[in-house]
Design an enzyme around this catalytic site. Structure first.
Site, PDB file in Angstrom:
ATOM      1  N   ARG A   1      75.814 142.687  34.152  1.00  0.00           N
ATOM      2  CA  ARG A   1      76.336 143.862  33.432  1.00  0.00           C
ATOM      3  C   ARG A   1      77.487 144.515  34.184  1.00  0.00           C
ATOM      4  NH1 ARG A   1      73.316 146.864  29.965  1.00  0.00           N
ATOM      5  NH2 ARG A   1      73.752 148.816  31.005  1.00  0.00           N
TER       6      ARG A   1
ATOM      7  N   ARG B   1      86.178 142.643  39.687  1.00  0.00           N
ATOM      8  CA  ARG B   1      87.580 142.426  39.294  1.00  0.00           C
ATOM      9  C   ARG B   1      88.472 142.174  40.512  1.00  0.00           C
ATOM     10  NH1 ARG B   1      87.146 147.485  36.294  1.00  0.00           N
ATOM     11  NH2 ARG B   1      86.114 147.021  34.320  1.00  0.00           N
TER      12      ARG B   1
ATOM     13  N   ARG C   1      60.800 150.702  33.200  1.00  0.00           N
ATOM     14  CA  ARG C   1      61.173 151.672  34.212  1.00  0.00           C
ATOM     15  C   ARG C   1      61.519 152.969  33.512  1.00  0.00           C
ATOM     16  NH1 ARG C   1      65.489 151.975  36.819  1.00  0.00           N
ATOM     17  NH2 ARG C   1      66.675 150.664  35.386  1.00  0.00           N
TER      18      ARG C   1
ATOM     19  N   ARG D   1      71.597 158.097  41.889  1.00  0.00           N
ATOM     20  CA  ARG D   1      72.935 158.648  41.641  1.00  0.00           C
ATOM     21  C   ARG D   1      72.845 160.124  41.288  1.00  0.00           C
ATOM     22  NH1 ARG D   1      74.359 155.457  35.920  1.00  0.00           N
ATOM     23  NH2 ARG D   1      72.834 156.557  34.677  1.00  0.00           N
TER      24      ARG D   1
ATOM     25  N   GLU E   1      69.045 161.414  39.960  1.00  0.00           N
ATOM     26  CA  GLU E   1      68.201 160.465  39.224  1.00  0.00           C
ATOM     27  C   GLU E   1      67.283 159.703  40.182  1.00  0.00           C
ATOM     28  OE1 GLU E   1      70.301 157.885  36.605  1.00  0.00           O
ATOM     29  OE2 GLU E   1      71.238 159.550  35.513  1.00  0.00           O
TER      30      GLU E   1
ATOM     31  N   TYR F   1      67.139 145.808  26.468  1.00  0.00           N
ATOM     32  CA  TYR F   1      68.056 146.859  26.885  1.00  0.00           C
ATOM     33  C   TYR F   1      69.258 146.810  25.953  1.00  0.00           C
ATOM     34  CZ  TYR F   1      70.708 150.260  29.261  1.00  0.00           C
ATOM     35  OH  TYR F   1      71.402 151.420  29.513  1.00  0.00           O
TER      36      TYR F   1
ATOM     37  N   ASP G   1      72.628 148.758  24.576  1.00  0.00           N
ATOM     38  CA  ASP G   1      73.540 149.894  24.632  1.00  0.00           C
ATOM     39  C   ASP G   1      73.611 150.497  23.235  1.00  0.00           C
ATOM     40  OD1 ASP G   1      74.385 150.125  27.277  1.00  0.00           O
ATOM     41  OD2 ASP G   1      75.751 148.417  27.075  1.00  0.00           O
TER      42      ASP G   1
HETATM   43  P1  FAD Z   1      65.822 155.572  21.072  1.00  0.00           P
HETATM   44  O1  FAD Z   1      67.064 156.354  21.231  1.00  0.00           O
HETATM   45  O2  FAD Z   1      64.897 155.461  22.213  1.00  0.00           O
HETATM   46  O3  FAD Z   1      65.019 156.192  19.818  1.00  0.00           O
HETATM   47  C1  FAD Z   1      63.685 155.846  19.521  1.00  0.00           C
HETATM   48  C2  FAD Z   1      63.016 157.081  18.943  1.00  0.00           C
HETATM   49  O4  FAD Z   1      61.707 156.715  18.457  1.00  0.00           O
HETATM   50  C3  FAD Z   1      62.784 158.162  19.996  1.00  0.00           C
HETATM   51  O5  FAD Z   1      63.419 159.370  19.603  1.00  0.00           O
HETATM   52  C4  FAD Z   1      61.258 158.318  20.048  1.00  0.00           C
HETATM   53  O6  FAD Z   1      60.837 159.669  20.232  1.00  0.00           O
HETATM   54  C5  FAD Z   1      60.850 157.797  18.670  1.00  0.00           C
HETATM   55  N1  FAD Z   1      59.468 157.347  18.649  1.00  0.00           N
HETATM   56  C6  FAD Z   1      58.889 156.463  19.484  1.00  0.00           C
HETATM   57  N2  FAD Z   1      57.570 156.319  19.175  1.00  0.00           N
HETATM   58  C7  FAD Z   1      57.331 157.136  18.114  1.00  0.00           C
HETATM   59  C8  FAD Z   1      56.168 157.439  17.352  1.00  0.00           C
HETATM   60  N3  FAD Z   1      54.974 156.895  17.620  1.00  0.00           N
HETATM   61  N4  FAD Z   1      56.275 158.310  16.322  1.00  0.00           N
HETATM   62  C9  FAD Z   1      57.471 158.925  16.049  1.00  0.00           C
HETATM   63  N5  FAD Z   1      58.592 158.680  16.755  1.00  0.00           N
HETATM   64  C10 FAD Z   1      58.533 157.791  17.769  1.00  0.00           C
HETATM   65  N6  FAD Z   1      73.813 153.216  26.057  1.00  0.00           N
HETATM   66  C11 FAD Z   1      75.166 153.196  26.080  1.00  0.00           C
HETATM   67  O7  FAD Z   1      75.783 152.631  25.191  1.00  0.00           O
HETATM   68  N7  FAD Z   1      75.850 153.814  27.101  1.00  0.00           N
HETATM   69  C12 FAD Z   1      75.226 154.476  28.106  1.00  0.00           C
HETATM   70  O8  FAD Z   1      75.877 155.026  28.984  1.00  0.00           O
HETATM   71  C13 FAD Z   1      73.804 154.519  28.097  1.00  0.00           C
HETATM   72  N8  FAD Z   1      73.156 155.147  29.082  1.00  0.00           N
HETATM   73  C14 FAD Z   1      71.794 155.197  29.048  1.00  0.00           C
HETATM   74  C15 FAD Z   1      71.155 155.863  30.063  1.00  0.00           C
HETATM   75  C16 FAD Z   1      69.784 155.938  30.061  1.00  0.00           C
HETATM   76  C17 FAD Z   1      69.092 156.672  31.162  1.00  0.00           C
HETATM   77  C18 FAD Z   1      69.036 155.314  29.013  1.00  0.00           C
HETATM   78  C19 FAD Z   1      67.537 155.359  28.996  1.00  0.00           C
HETATM   79  C20 FAD Z   1      69.684 154.632  28.015  1.00  0.00           C
HETATM   80  C21 FAD Z   1      71.065 154.555  28.013  1.00  0.00           C
HETATM   81  N9  FAD Z   1      71.753 153.901  27.009  1.00  0.00           N
HETATM   82  C22 FAD Z   1      73.123 153.863  27.028  1.00  0.00           C
HETATM   83  C23 FAD Z   1      71.041 153.212  25.929  1.00  0.00           C
HETATM   84  C24 FAD Z   1      70.843 154.079  24.683  1.00  0.00           C
HETATM   85  O9  FAD Z   1      70.029 155.191  25.014  1.00  0.00           O
HETATM   86  C25 FAD Z   1      70.189 153.220  23.600  1.00  0.00           C
HETATM   87  O10 FAD Z   1      71.073 152.203  23.211  1.00  0.00           O
HETATM   88  C26 FAD Z   1      69.808 153.966  22.341  1.00  0.00           C
HETATM   89  O11 FAD Z   1      69.047 155.095  22.644  1.00  0.00           O
HETATM   90  C27 FAD Z   1      68.995 153.046  21.450  1.00  0.00           C
HETATM   91  O12 FAD Z   1      68.620 153.703  20.278  1.00  0.00           O
HETATM   92  P2  FAD Z   1      67.199 153.427  19.629  1.00  0.00           P
HETATM   93  O13 FAD Z   1      67.236 154.078  18.296  1.00  0.00           O
HETATM   94  O14 FAD Z   1      66.875 151.978  19.671  1.00  0.00           O
HETATM   95  O15 FAD Z   1      66.131 154.084  20.604  1.00  0.00           O
HETATM   96  N1  UDP Z   2      74.063 148.157  40.398  1.00  0.00           N
HETATM   97  C1  UDP Z   2      74.147 148.164  41.769  1.00  0.00           C
HETATM   98  N2  UDP Z   2      74.883 149.135  42.396  1.00  0.00           N
HETATM   99  C2  UDP Z   2      75.534 150.089  41.709  1.00  0.00           C
HETATM  100  C3  UDP Z   2      75.458 150.079  40.302  1.00  0.00           C
HETATM  101  C4  UDP Z   2      74.707 149.101  39.679  1.00  0.00           C
HETATM  102  O1  UDP Z   2      73.542 147.329  42.427  1.00  0.00           O
HETATM  103  O2  UDP Z   2      76.175 150.953  42.328  1.00  0.00           O
HETATM  104  C5  UDP Z   2      73.242 147.109  39.762  1.00  0.00           C
HETATM  105  C6  UDP Z   2      71.816 147.582  39.473  1.00  0.00           C
HETATM  106  O3  UDP Z   2      70.935 146.485  39.692  1.00  0.00           O
HETATM  107  C7  UDP Z   2      71.887 147.910  37.983  1.00  0.00           C
HETATM  108  C8  UDP Z   2      72.870 146.867  37.480  1.00  0.00           C
HETATM  109  O4  UDP Z   2      73.829 146.731  38.531  1.00  0.00           O
HETATM  110  O5  UDP Z   2      70.627 147.794  37.359  1.00  0.00           O
HETATM  111  C9  UDP Z   2      73.581 147.251  36.188  1.00  0.00           C
HETATM  112  O6  UDP Z   2      74.337 148.433  36.390  1.00  0.00           O
HETATM  113  P1  UDP Z   2      74.543 149.513  35.256  1.00  0.00           P
HETATM  114  O7  UDP Z   2      75.543 150.502  35.690  1.00  0.00           O
HETATM  115  O8  UDP Z   2      74.714 148.807  33.981  1.00  0.00           O
HETATM  116  O9  UDP Z   2      73.156 150.265  35.386  1.00  0.00           O
HETATM  117  P2  UDP Z   2      72.057 150.690  34.370  1.00  0.00           P
HETATM  118  O10 UDP Z   2      72.646 150.781  32.990  1.00  0.00           O
HETATM  119  O11 UDP Z   2      71.025 149.636  34.571  1.00  0.00           O
HETATM  120  O12 UDP Z   2      71.680 152.040  34.911  1.00  0.00           O
END
Ligand code: FAD
Ligand code: UDP
Length: 394
Positions: free
Chosen positions: A181, A185, A259, A290, A313, A361, A363
């Site tokens: 991921r 570069r 996780r 971070r 975090e 996972y 996005d």
């Molecule tokens: P979710 O957003 O998880 O929605 C699922 C919903 O179902 C939740 O609101 C939950 O409450 C509901 N639900 C679950 N069980 C039940 C139940 N029994 N009854 C009623 N409701 C329920 N993506 C990016 O593109 N860029 C990023 O920078 C990025 N950063 C992230 C950072 C973190 C820390 C995390 C965790 C994710 C990140 N993502 C990022 C991913 C992004 O959050 C997901 O792609 C997106 O949320 C997926 O949407 P979803 O609808 O599948 O799931």
């Molecule tokens: N990673 C790392 N060092 C960094 C940033 C990321 O080793 O400073 C690794 C780590 O294993 C992470 C993976 O690269 O799970 C993917 O990075 P990303 O930024 O996509 O993290 P995530 O979305 O998993 O938080």
């Protein structure tokens, strides 16, 4: 919840995140069908939910920082129906041994780390020699993959400690694709993402969901857990479930590994704590992975406060009561997931989707893209030819 809503609905969508909201919007707008969306949380938006911090006025990403990026023009065009995007381009940094380096690893990182000016060819040759311990063998795990990409010294500085903190798993036990991921570069390009379309939503993420769900044929009920109403579902009502797949089957095939992240928020008595949105900490003895400083996601906004909000975090294994964030996806998890898929195939009218429902996972753009695809391949054909009581023309 008023059970009449269930009787009137033509489809129930569990989860108001990107997957559920996209499907709801498409089914209501394009097919004229009545959709009921529920979420057990008291807000829409799933993990992309954002809200205004009352002290500093900045937009907080409640479940961790979200940065929109996609190579997919269809997704970009679709989302632009509900929001404009700022010109934000994400840049990240890593602190290692009290020095700050740009991420992802690029020419600036390499030159700074080795303390000399290198041309791209020289840098490639240096990294190749430092990666030669694999002897041409295909990398079998995250550690080997990382060493093959950046060599051992850079791996040990920027990846080993960070990954161990983030996954609490030896990098030799983790799948190689996790590290793929992160681009490497041999230019000085330091943008975090390579994607053509990037930016932050002008009015925040939650506003996108408000607009997607603001359709006369969509009813949204919050604070409703699917498992509290499952027994009362009308016979034959199609269900889109975007919660955890193992929970759907009451964990009968075992729990899937996830996780989660604890974010410790703190208001700092300075308008600018770190000068950038995300600072990674590579050293293993720093307990957090971070620090996020939310105001920097919106440099276009006036920041009038003399304080700023940061989040540290901490990553750990999720237990059942925690929010599942990242699938760990070991071989054992994959076998368990396949057993759940077999069960799902026997459940009539059930569609599992999204990050939690498909144990992947995703996005944001991938969750939206998967929902647009499911709309075309599953739901449009499903409703075709069935009388539409709620259709505007019916
Ligand atoms: P979710 O957003 O998880 O929605 C699922 C919903 O179902 C939740 O609101 C939950 O409450 C509901 N639900 C679950 N069980 C039940 C139940 N029994 N009854 C009623 N409701 C329920 N993506 C990016 O593109 N860029 C990023 O920078 C990025 N950063 C992230 C950072 C973190 C820390 C995390 C965790 C994710 C990140 N993502 C990022 C991913 C992004 O959050 C997901 O792609 C997106 O949320 C997926 O949407 P979803 O609808 O599948 O799931
Ligand atoms: N990673 C790392 N060092 C960094 C940033 C990321 O080793 O400073 C690794 C780590 O294993 C992470 C993976 O690269 O799970 C993917 O990075 P990303 O930024 O996509 O993290 P995530 O979305 O998993 O938080």
């Amino acid at each position: 919840m008023d059970m009449n809503l269930l009787t009137k609905a033509e489809i129930l969508i569990v989860g108001a995140g990107f997957y559920g909201a996209t499907l709801a919007e498409r089914i209501a707008t394009r097919l004229g069908r009545r959709v009921l969306v529920i979420d057990r949380r008291r807000h829409i938006g799933g993990n992309a939910y954002t809200e205004q911090d009352p002290v500093t006025g900045v937009e907080v990403h409640r479940y961790g920082p979200h940065l929109f990026h996609t190579p997919n023009e269809e997704v970009w065009t679709y989302l632009n129906n509900f929001t404009g995007f700022t010109s934000y381009r994400h840049r990240a940094f890593s602190t290692f041994c009290d020095k700050v380096y740009p991420l992802p690893i690029n020419m600036a990182t390499i030159c700074q780390f080795f303390g000399r000016r290198l041309s791209p060819d020289e840098a490639r040759a240096l990294i190749a020699s430092q990666a030669s311990e694999l002897g041409g063998r295909a990398p079998a795990n995250l550690e080997e993959k990382a060493i093959s990409l950046v060599g051992r010294p850079l791996y040990e500085a920027f990846i080993r400690g960070y990954t161990a903190k983030q996954w609490q798993t030896d990098p030799r036990e983790l799948p190689a694709q996790i590290i793929a991921r992160l681009p490497v570069r041999y230019t000085f390009e330091d943008g975090y993402f390579n994607d053509r379309f990037q930016g932050q939503p002008v009015d925040g993420y939650t506003a996108i969901f408000e607009r997607m769900l603001a359709h006369d044929l969509i009813e949204t009920r919050l604070g409703v857990d699917f498992f509290d109403i499952k027994a009362s579902l009308p016979e034959g009502l199609p269900v889109v479930y975007t919660g955890p797949i193992d929970r759907y089957f009451d964990y009968c095939e075992g729990e899937l590994g996830w996780r989660t992240i604890d974010i410790d928020l703190e208001v700092m008595n300075t308008p600018d704590h770190q000068g950038t949105a995300i600072m990674n900490y590579a050293d293993e003895d720093v307990p957090y992975t971070r620090i996020v400083e939310f105001r920097h996601f919106n440099p276009e906004r006036q920041h009038n406060s003399d304080k700023t909000l940061i989040g540290r975090e901490f990553s750990r294994f999720a237990r059942r009561a925690d929010e599942p964030y990242y699938p760990i996806d070991t071989r054992g998890d994959q076998a368990t997931y396949r057993r759940y898929l077999d069960r799902a195939a026997n459940e009539r009218g059930l569609h599992l989707g999204g990050r939690l429902g498909t144990y992947r996972y995703l996005d944001m753009h991938q969750a939206i893209g998967a929902a647009l695809n499911a709309f075309e391949t599953v739901f449009a054909p499903h409703f075709a030819g069935r009388p539409a009581p709620s259709s505007p023309s019916a």
